[in-house]
Motif scaffolding. Structure first.
Motif, PDB file in Angstrom:
ATOM      1  N   GLU A  81       0.809  -1.215   0.000  1.00  0.00           N
ATOM      2  CA  GLU A  81       0.000   0.000   0.000  1.00  0.00           C
ATOM      3  C   GLU A  81       0.844   1.268   0.000  1.00  0.00           C
ATOM      4  OE1 GLU A  81      -3.972   1.871   2.094  1.00  0.00           O
ATOM      5  OE2 GLU A  81      -3.177  -0.007   2.832  1.00  0.00           O
ATOM      6  N   ASP A  82       1.924   1.262   0.764  1.00  0.00           N
ATOM      7  CA  ASP A  82       2.745   2.467   0.883  1.00  0.00           C
ATOM      8  C   ASP A  82       4.225   2.090   0.895  1.00  0.00           C
ATOM      9  OD1 ASP A  82       0.396   4.188   1.431  1.00  0.00           O
ATOM     10  OD2 ASP A  82       0.364   3.155   3.360  1.00  0.00           O
ATOM     11  N   LEU A  83       5.020   2.847   0.178  1.00  0.00           N
ATOM     12  CA  LEU A  83       6.472   2.708   0.189  1.00  0.00           C
ATOM     13  C   LEU A  83       7.043   4.118   0.219  1.00  0.00           C
ATOM     14  CD1 LEU A  83       8.710   0.434  -1.980  1.00  0.00           C
ATOM     15  CD2 LEU A  83       9.288   2.820  -1.642  1.00  0.00           C
ATOM     16  N   PHE A  84       7.988   4.346   1.126  1.00  0.00           N
ATOM     17  CA  PHE A  84       8.595   5.673   1.220  1.00  0.00           C
ATOM     18  C   PHE A  84      10.038   5.544   1.668  1.00  0.00           C
ATOM     19  CE2 PHE A  84       9.487   9.769   3.356  1.00  0.00           C
ATOM     20  CZ  PHE A  84       9.170  10.632   2.322  1.00  0.00           C
ATOM     21  N   VAL A  85      10.896   6.340   1.037  1.00  0.00           N
ATOM     22  CA  VAL A  85      12.298   6.448   1.416  1.00  0.00           C
ATOM     23  C   VAL A  85      12.567   7.930   1.665  1.00  0.00           C
ATOM     24  CG1 VAL A  85      14.692   6.139   0.656  1.00  0.00           C
ATOM     25  CG2 VAL A  85      12.958   4.402   0.083  1.00  0.00           C
ATOM     26  N   SER A 112       0.656 -15.671  -3.446  1.00  0.00           N
ATOM     27  CA  SER A 112       0.428 -15.862  -4.876  1.00  0.00           C
ATOM     28  C   SER A 112       0.931 -14.690  -5.705  1.00  0.00           C
ATOM     29  CB  SER A 112      -1.060 -16.089  -5.156  1.00  0.00           C
ATOM     30  OG  SER A 112      -1.812 -14.937  -4.798  1.00  0.00           O
ATOM     31  N   ARG A 113       0.857 -13.484  -5.138  1.00  0.00           N
ATOM     32  CA  ARG A 113       1.341 -12.315  -5.874  1.00  0.00           C
ATOM     33  C   ARG A 113       1.520 -11.123  -4.951  1.00  0.00           C
ATOM     34  NH1 ARG A 113      -3.909 -12.944  -8.151  1.00  0.00           N
ATOM     35  NH2 ARG A 113      -5.359 -11.351  -7.465  1.00  0.00           N
ATOM     36  N   LEU A 114       2.226 -10.152  -5.488  1.00  0.00           N
ATOM     37  CA  LEU A 114       2.471  -8.873  -4.834  1.00  0.00           C
ATOM     38  C   LEU A 114       2.050  -7.816  -5.840  1.00  0.00           C
ATOM     39  CD1 LEU A 114       3.902  -6.974  -2.723  1.00  0.00           C
ATOM     40  CD2 LEU A 114       6.018  -7.402  -4.000  1.00  0.00           C
ATOM     41  N   TYR A 115       1.298  -6.821  -5.389  1.00  0.00           N
ATOM     42  CA  TYR A 115       0.896  -5.753  -6.303  1.00  0.00           C
ATOM     43  C   TYR A 115       0.905  -4.416  -5.590  1.00  0.00           C
ATOM     44  CZ  TYR A 115      -3.815  -5.725  -4.205  1.00  0.00           C
ATOM     45  OH  TYR A 115      -4.873  -5.605  -3.346  1.00  0.00           O
ATOM     46  N   TRP A 116       0.969  -3.353  -6.375  1.00  0.00           N
ATOM     47  CA  TRP A 116       0.964  -1.991  -5.844  1.00  0.00           C
ATOM     48  C   TRP A 116       0.560  -1.045  -6.955  1.00  0.00           C
ATOM     49  CZ3 TRP A 116       5.329  -4.851  -6.854  1.00  0.00           C
ATOM     50  CH2 TRP A 116       6.227  -4.340  -7.793  1.00  0.00           C
TER      51      TRP A 116
END
Length: 145
Positions: A81-85, A112-116
């Motif tokens: 849902e969220d990615l931040f650097v 089964s999977r990863l999504y964004w």
């Protein structure tokens, strides 16, 4: 660089990064939402979990994900849902490492999977994401209740 589950003691660092993330998206959330989000992440409640990137003892990035069931698979699905650097740590491969971490967790745990998703205009992030997979042609609809 170390990527690990967030600890309760990471809260002040996470809150600082979270504020930067919300500012990037020009979003304003009530404090109670932020507090509840952190509580659910730490307790791994409702499928939510947080992974942090640490360099030199400093938490400099995070992923917030939701593990959930789906109708097209029997194995769990992970929504990143969220990615931040932190801006001062960008360009060092931290975002890519955070995604690779989730890929590794997914393979190890039988997801089964990863999504964004991201904004179509977020070219910096998309240049990282495109290294994993190209964006599909789905359109998102959001109905606020």
């Amino acid at each position: 660089m170390l990527i690990r589950d967030a600890f309760p003691s990471d809260e002040p660092f996470w809150r600082q990064l979270w504020a930067g993330y919300l500012a990037f998206y020009q979003a304003d959330l009530p404090d109670e939402v932020t507090a509840k989000t952190w509580e659910r992440l730490i307790r791994k409640q409702d499928g939510l979990f947080c992974r942090v990137a640490e360099t030199g003892g400093e938490v400099c990035g995070f992923t917030l994900s939701v593990l959930h069931a789906g109708t097209w698979t029997v194995a769990p699905i992970c929504y990143l849902e969220d990615l931040f650097v932190a801006p001062e740590h960008r360009g060092k491969g931290i975002g890519e490492a955070l995604i690779r971490d989730l890929v590794g967790l997914g393979k190890a745990n039988g997801w089964s999977r990863l999504y964004w998703h991201t904004q179509a205009t977020n070219d910096t992030a998309r240049s990282v994401y495109d290294r994993f997979v190209k964006a599909d042609d789905f359109v998102r609809y959001r109905l606020f209740l």
